[in-house]
Design a protein around this motif. Structure first.
Motif, PDB file in Angstrom:
ATOM      1  N   ILE A   1       0.833  -1.197   0.000  1.00 37.92           N
ATOM      2  CA  ILE A   1       0.000   0.000   0.000  1.00 37.92           C
ATOM      3  C   ILE A   1       0.879   1.264   0.000  1.00 37.92           C
ATOM      4  CG2 ILE A   1      -0.269   0.442   2.488  1.00 37.92           C
ATOM      5  CD1 ILE A   1      -3.319   0.724   1.881  1.00 37.92           C
ATOM      6  N   ASN A   2       2.155   1.090   0.379  1.00 43.37           N
ATOM      7  CA  ASN A   2       3.103   2.209   0.354  1.00 43.37           C
ATOM      8  C   ASN A   2       4.153   2.042  -0.737  1.00 43.37           C
ATOM      9  OD1 ASN A   2       1.991   3.552   2.665  1.00 43.37           O
ATOM     10  ND2 ASN A   2       2.971   2.019   3.966  1.00 43.37           N
ATOM     11  N   ALA A   3       3.800   1.324  -1.790  1.00 41.39           N
ATOM     12  CA  ALA A   3       4.773   1.001  -2.841  1.00 41.39           C
ATOM     13  C   ALA A   3       5.242   2.220  -3.628  1.00 41.39           C
ATOM     14  CB  ALA A   3       4.175  -0.032  -3.802  1.00 41.39           C
ATOM     15  N   PHE A   4       4.611   3.372  -3.437  1.00 45.88           N
ATOM     16  CA  PHE A   4       5.038   4.588  -4.125  1.00 45.88           C
ATOM     17  C   PHE A   4       6.385   5.095  -3.610  1.00 45.88           C
ATOM     18  CE2 PHE A   4       1.994   5.632  -0.743  1.00 45.88           C
ATOM     19  CZ  PHE A   4       2.787   6.411   0.085  1.00 45.88           C
ATOM     20  N   SER A   5       6.846   4.561  -2.463  1.00 41.72           N
ATOM     21  CA  SER A   5       8.123   4.995  -1.892  1.00 41.72           C
ATOM     22  C   SER A   5       9.030   3.806  -1.634  1.00 41.72           C
ATOM     23  CB  SER A   5       7.886   5.752  -0.582  1.00 41.72           C
ATOM     24  OG  SER A   5       9.117   6.018   0.066  1.00 41.72           O
ATOM     25  N   GLN A   6      10.167   3.784  -2.286  1.00 42.14           N
ATOM     26  CA  GLN A   6      11.126   2.709  -2.068  1.00 42.14           C
ATOM     27  C   GLN A   6      11.662   2.749  -0.646  1.00 42.14           C
ATOM     28  OE1 GLN A   6      11.770   0.218  -4.144  1.00 42.14           O
ATOM     29  NE2 GLN A   6      13.067  -0.701  -2.574  1.00 42.14           N
ATOM     30  N   ARG A   7      11.778   3.969  -0.080  1.00 43.02           N
ATOM     31  CA  ARG A   7      12.267   4.094   1.295  1.00 43.02           C
ATOM     32  C   ARG A   7      11.341   3.396   2.276  1.00 43.02           C
ATOM     33  NH1 ARG A   7      12.474  10.269   2.126  1.00 43.02           N
ATOM     34  NH2 ARG A   7      10.837  10.167   0.548  1.00 43.02           N
ATOM     35  N   LEU A   8      10.027   3.544   2.070  1.00 41.93           N
ATOM     36  CA  LEU A   8       9.068   2.889   2.957  1.00 41.93           C
ATOM     37  C   LEU A   8       9.061   1.383   2.749  1.00 41.93           C
ATOM     38  CD1 LEU A   8       6.029   5.358   2.788  1.00 41.93           C
ATOM     39  CD2 LEU A   8       7.748   5.151   4.595  1.00 41.93           C
ATOM     40  N   MET A   9       9.223   0.944   1.501  1.00 42.35           N
ATOM     41  CA  MET A   9       9.212  -0.490   1.221  1.00 42.35           C
ATOM     42  C   MET A   9      10.417  -1.188   1.847  1.00 42.35           C
ATOM     43  SD  MET A   9       6.445  -1.190  -0.350  1.00 42.35           S
ATOM     44  CE  MET A   9       6.773  -2.848  -0.981  1.00 42.35           C
ATOM     45  N   GLU A  10      11.533  -0.485   1.956  1.00 44.81           N
ATOM     46  CA  GLU A  10      12.735  -1.077   2.564  1.00 44.81           C
ATOM     47  C   GLU A  10      12.569  -1.238   4.063  1.00 44.81           C
ATOM     48  OE1 GLU A  10      15.815   1.557   1.355  1.00 44.81           O
ATOM     49  OE2 GLU A  10      15.914   0.748  -0.703  1.00 44.81           O
ATOM     50  N   GLY A  11      11.797  -0.352   4.696  1.00 47.39           N
ATOM     51  CA  GLY A  11      11.493  -0.461   6.120  1.00 47.39           C
ATOM     52  C   GLY A  11      12.667  -0.114   7.021  1.00 47.39           C
ATOM     53  N   ASN A  12      12.359   0.035   8.297  1.00 42.01           N
ATOM     54  CA  ASN A  12      13.352   0.283   9.340  1.00 42.01           C
ATOM     55  C   ASN A  12      12.656   0.079  10.685  1.00 42.01           C
ATOM     56  OD1 ASN A  12      12.042   2.874  10.081  1.00 42.01           O
ATOM     57  ND2 ASN A  12      12.891   3.592   8.116  1.00 42.01           N
ATOM     58  N   LEU A  13      13.283   0.496  11.771  1.00 40.80           N
ATOM     59  CA  LEU A  13      12.699   0.272  13.091  1.00 40.80           C
ATOM     60  C   LEU A  13      11.343   0.959  13.235  1.00 40.80           C
ATOM     61  CD1 LEU A  13      13.256  -1.109  15.808  1.00 40.80           C
ATOM     62  CD2 LEU A  13      14.278   1.050  16.603  1.00 40.80           C
ATOM     63  N   LEU A  14      11.206   2.158  12.633  1.00 42.76           N
ATOM     64  CA  LEU A  14       9.950   2.886  12.708  1.00 42.76           C
ATOM     65  C   LEU A  14       8.952   2.429  11.656  1.00 42.76           C
ATOM     66  CD1 LEU A  14      11.251   6.542  13.300  1.00 42.76           C
ATOM     67  CD2 LEU A  14      10.349   4.939  14.994  1.00 42.76           C
ATOM     68  N   VAL A  15       9.421   1.730  10.641  1.00 45.12           N
ATOM     69  CA  VAL A  15       8.558   1.212   9.560  1.00 45.12           C
ATOM     70  C   VAL A  15       8.736  -0.300   9.523  1.00 45.12           C
ATOM     71  CG1 VAL A  15       7.944   1.375   7.117  1.00 45.12           C
ATOM     72  CG2 VAL A  15       8.939   3.362   8.274  1.00 45.12           C
ATOM     73  N   PRO A  16       8.036  -1.035  10.409  1.00 45.40           N
ATOM     74  CA  PRO A  16       8.226  -2.479  10.506  1.00 45.40           C
ATOM     75  C   PRO A  16       7.655  -3.213   9.300  1.00 45.40           C
ATOM     76  CG  PRO A  16       6.347  -1.820  11.813  1.00 45.40           C
ATOM     77  CD  PRO A  16       6.973  -0.546  11.303  1.00 45.40           C
ATOM     78  N   ASP A  17       8.094  -4.448   9.108  1.00 50.02           N
ATOM     79  CA  ASP A  17       7.441  -5.270   8.086  1.00 50.02           C
ATOM     80  C   ASP A  17       6.103  -5.763   8.632  1.00 50.02           C
ATOM     81  OD1 ASP A  17       7.926  -7.568   9.704  1.00 50.02           O
ATOM     82  OD2 ASP A  17       9.865  -7.895   8.748  1.00 50.02           O
ATOM     83  N   ALA A  18       5.302  -6.343   7.750  1.00 50.48           N
ATOM     84  CA  ALA A  18       3.937  -6.731   8.131  1.00 50.48           C
ATOM     85  C   ALA A  18       3.922  -7.810   9.205  1.00 50.48           C
ATOM     86  CB  ALA A  18       3.172  -7.196   6.889  1.00 50.48           C
ATOM     87  N   ALA A  19       4.871  -8.727   9.164  1.00 51.90           N
ATOM     88  CA  ALA A  19       4.896  -9.815  10.158  1.00 51.90           C
ATOM     89  C   ALA A  19       5.189  -9.269  11.548  1.00 51.90           C
ATOM     90  CB  ALA A  19       5.945 -10.855   9.761  1.00 51.90           C
ATOM     91  N   THR A  20       6.176  -8.382  11.650  1.00 51.48           N
ATOM     92  CA  THR A  20       6.509  -7.776  12.949  1.00 51.48           C
ATOM     93  C   THR A  20       5.332  -6.975  13.472  1.00 51.48           C
ATOM     94  OG1 THR A  20       8.848  -7.639  12.359  1.00 51.48           O
ATOM     95  CG2 THR A  20       8.080  -6.208  14.141  1.00 51.48           C
ATOM     96  N   TYR A  21       4.758  -6.148  12.601  1.00 46.80           N
ATOM     97  CA  TYR A  21       3.634  -5.321  13.029  1.00 46.80           C
ATOM     98  C   TYR A  21       2.466  -6.183  13.515  1.00 46.80           C
ATOM     99  CZ  TYR A  21      -0.373  -2.318  13.140  1.00 46.80           C
ATOM    100  OH  TYR A  21      -1.496  -1.681  13.577  1.00 46.80           O
ATOM    101  N   SER A  22       2.123  -7.217  12.763  1.00 47.04           N
ATOM    102  CA  SER A  22       0.951  -8.038  13.093  1.00 47.04           C
ATOM    103  C   SER A  22       1.134  -8.802  14.391  1.00 47.04           C
ATOM    104  CB  SER A  22       0.656  -9.008  11.946  1.00 47.04           C
ATOM    105  OG  SER A  22       0.343  -8.296  10.758  1.00 47.04           O
ATOM    106  N   ARG A  23       2.354  -9.220  14.666  1.00 48.66           N
ATOM    107  CA  ARG A  23       2.608  -9.922  15.927  1.00 48.66           C
ATOM    108  C   ARG A  23       2.283  -9.024  17.117  1.00 48.66           C
ATOM    109  NH1 ARG A  23       7.368 -10.991  14.943  1.00 48.66           N
ATOM    110  NH2 ARG A  23       8.523  -9.541  16.257  1.00 48.66           N
ATOM    111  N   TYR A  24       2.719  -7.789  17.049  1.00 50.13           N
ATOM    112  CA  TYR A  24       2.400  -6.831  18.111  1.00 50.13           C
ATOM    113  C   TYR A  24       0.910  -6.519  18.137  1.00 50.13           C
ATOM    114  CZ  TYR A  24       7.267  -5.698  19.298  1.00 50.13           C
ATOM    115  OH  TYR A  24       8.563  -5.752  19.728  1.00 50.13           O
ATOM    116  N   ALA A  25       0.329  -6.297  16.960  1.00 45.36           N
ATOM    117  CA  ALA A  25      -1.076  -5.877  16.888  1.00 45.36           C
ATOM    118  C   ALA A  25      -2.011  -6.935  17.467  1.00 45.36           C
ATOM    119  CB  ALA A  25      -1.458  -5.571  15.434  1.00 45.36           C
TER     120      ALA A  25
END
Length: 318
Positions: free
Chosen positions: A239-263
């Motif tokens: 859903i954020n594919a318009f930005s390569q920076r967001l797709m690469e992720g970081n601590l503030l931009v987790p991947d879907a698996a990390t996010y879902s585990r917390y959620a």
């Protein structure tokens, strides 16, 4: 002088309430995630608390897929709904193979609007749904002014983001009420916090999700239904594919698996959450800033994302 003192007192009280409101979501998120480690005997399995089946919309990619896998890991049978039958079958097979639970796939294109819901309701009528995750959503292909977006895209945003959460609640809630238990997770976005120029309609649909969720909670909490408002900030998904920076992720931009585990760890414990502890901290600092400032910052952020996307598209075209 007395008038100025009154104004100062009112301002101080207002600021205190804003800070408490903003900080509360962070504290709740941290406590809910740590609770299973310190009070394991008091944590009831989700399948026992809400029921043996969950429905997840938009479950072939990103947060929806990972949320479904996380629920399945906890022994919950999964109904996944999306528009791509091949992806649905692949995800269902992965869920069954990995977690040994039952699955059901329902092919439905939420962008078509009202016509898809009688079919969905028919497919779900004999299943005791305990959890509904309204995750399906679409965004702009990249940031753009309102009149640059096609009418088709604008209606897709409304039909999927607004129509999906509304109609799916209407389909599933009656059964939950009859059984006296259940949970609904309405996935919104941090973009709900302010108007968002260049993603105007997307942000407006998420503000709708927030308002809708709060109101439905007041209607159905007395009937034993847990209604959760889940508002992630940036997550590394398509859903954020318009930005390569967001797709690469970081601590503030987790991947879907990390996010879902917390959620998922917040389900049944929090009514309003970002779902991810670092997003909770960001949410706190965002909310203490005036809305007009957030709007200006959002505009500049989207101008940068737009520039990044158009530059990359130009490079690929050459």
């Amino acid at each position: 002088m007395f008038f100025l003192l009154i104004l100062a007192l009112v301002g101080s009280i207002t600021l205190c309430f804003l800070l408490i409101d903003s900080l509360w979501s962070v504290l709740e998120l941290i406590s809910s995630y740590l609770m299973p480690y310190f009070l394991p005997s008091e944590v009831q399995p989700l399948s026992k608390k809400f029921g043996p089946w969950a429905v997840v919309t938009g479950a072939t990619d990103g947060i929806g897929k990972q949320y479904a896998l996380e629920l399945a890991r906890q022994g919950i049978n999964i109904v996944i709904i999306s528009r791509n039958p091949d992806k649905l079958r692949a995800v269902a097979s992965e869920i069954e193979r990995t977690h040994n639970v039952k699955t059901k796939v329902v092919v439905a294109d939420f962008s078509k609007g009202a016509e898809v819901y009688p079919y969905i309701e028919e497919q779900l009528k004999d299943i005791p749904i305990g959890i509904l995750v309204n995750n399906v959503g679409v965004n702009y292909d990249y940031p753009m002014p309102l009149c640059e977006a096609s009418p088709t895209k604008l209606w897709e945003l409304i039909n999927v983001n607004v129509g999906g959460v509304t109609a799916m609640c209407r389909v599933v809630l009656p059964g939950m009420v009859q059984r006296g238990r259940g949970a609904v997770v309405n996935v919104s976005s941090g973009s709900e916090l302010q108007p968002l120029p260049l993603m105007t309609v997307y942000a407006a649909t998420k503000a709708y999700v927030r308002s809708f969720t709060y109101a439905v909670r007041e209607e159905y909490a007395p009937k034993g239904i847990h209604i959760q408002h889940l508002a992630p900030l940036f997550v590394s998904t398509k859903i954020n594919a318009f930005s390569q920076r967001l797709m690469e992720g970081n601590l503030l931009v987790p991947d879907a698996a990390t996010y879902s585990r917390y959620a998922v760890s917040t389900l049944g414990r929090q009514h309003n959450t970002t779902g991810y502890w670092l997003h909770g901290i960001q949410y706190f600092f965002i909310k203490v800033v005036p809305v007009w400032v957030r709007t200006k910052v959002g505009m500049q952020m989207n101008i940068q994302f737009r520039h990044e996307y158009l530059q990359n598209a130009k490079i690929k075209a050459n």
